[in-house]
Design a protein around this motif. Sequence first.
Motif, short mmCIF file in Angstrom:
data_model
loop_
_atom_site.label_atom_id
_atom_site.label_comp_id
_atom_site.label_asym_id
_atom_site.label_seq_id
_atom_site.Cartn_x
_atom_site.Cartn_y
_atom_site.Cartn_z
N UNK A 155 3.67 5.95 0.68
CA UNK A 155 4.52 5.31 -0.33
C UNK A 155 5.68 4.56 0.32
N UNK A 156 6.25 5.12 1.39
CA UNK A 156 7.31 4.41 2.10
C UNK A 156 6.80 3.11 2.71
N UNK A 157 5.56 3.13 3.20
CA UNK A 157 4.95 1.89 3.70
C UNK A 157 4.86 0.85 2.60
N UNK A 158 4.48 1.29 1.38
CA UNK A 158 4.44 0.35 0.26
C UNK A 158 5.82 -0.20 -0.05
N UNK A 159 6.85 0.64 0.05
CA UNK A 159 8.23 0.17 -0.15
C UNK A 159 8.54 -0.96 0.84
N UNK A 160 8.24 -0.73 2.10
CA UNK A 160 8.55 -1.72 3.14
C UNK A 160 7.70 -2.97 2.95
N UNK A 161 6.44 -2.79 2.57
CA UNK A 161 5.55 -3.94 2.38
C UNK A 161 6.02 -4.81 1.22
N UNK A 162 6.43 -4.19 0.11
CA UNK A 162 6.93 -4.95 -1.03
C UNK A 162 8.20 -5.70 -0.65
N UNK A 163 9.06 -5.06 0.13
CA UNK A 163 10.29 -5.71 0.56
C UNK A 163 10.01 -6.96 1.38
N UNK A 164 8.98 -6.90 2.22
CA UNK A 164 8.67 -8.03 3.10
C UNK A 164 7.84 -9.10 2.41
N UNK A 165 7.10 -8.73 1.36
CA UNK A 165 6.12 -9.65 0.79
C UNK A 165 6.62 -10.43 -0.42
N UNK A 166 7.60 -9.90 -1.15
CA UNK A 166 7.98 -10.53 -2.41
C UNK A 166 9.40 -11.07 -2.33
N UNK A 167 9.65 -12.24 -2.90
CA UNK A 167 11.02 -12.77 -2.96
C UNK A 167 11.85 -12.04 -4.01
N UNK A 168 13.14 -12.20 -3.94
CA UNK A 168 14.03 -11.53 -4.88
C UNK A 168 13.87 -12.12 -6.28
N UNK A 169 13.87 -11.25 -7.27
CA UNK A 169 13.79 -11.68 -8.66
C UNK A 169 15.13 -12.27 -9.11
#
Length: 204
Positions: A155-169
């Motif tokens: 789950x922490x990997x998903x946190x980091x992946x989302x941070x790197x993959x998506x721009x800020x809303x």
Amino acid sequence: MGTFTPLYSKYAFLGALRSAAQMVPYEVSIGLILITVLICVGPCNSSEIVMAQKQIWSGIPLFPVLVMFFISCLAETNRAPFDLPEAEAELVAGYNVEYARDAILNSSLRSTELHPYSPGLCTLLFPGGWPPILDLPISNRIPGSIWFSIKVILFLFLYIWVRAAFPRYRYDQLMGLGRKVFLPLSLARVVAVSGVLVTFQWLP
């Protein structure tokens, strides 16, 4: 008559308002999602929640709920792409612009300790907690703490992946997602799940 100069920075004030407004819809949706899971498993004890998932993980029939819970945890902990209150990539860092040394240290420690807490809660509620992924003799020899840590790290990997993959809303997109999408969906999920369980007498 001299002009009145406020004692606070308008950037810190706007950051605090953003933080307070952002917490409300996502905390309510997290509470409704927790109600959905507890309706399915029965008790509120963490050990009994895990034991109720021995046959099938809660995350399999409740996969949309897992996705909503994960995104709500991202918004609740102000992780990117929902880091609007802190705006750590900008020059003015949101509400903590007026903090002194000790206050900003406490704020940073609080946000840092929340990062493993949310994946730990996701692991407890949805992918079965500390029992092994497959019920095999080899996997049963590995301690439960190792399996729990592996799931939390995923789950922490998903946190980091989302941070790197998506721009800020944008802020209106963030609040619209919480109030117009997650709140009605999580409430409808509570009604639907409880209705199915009562109709077919599947209540635990």
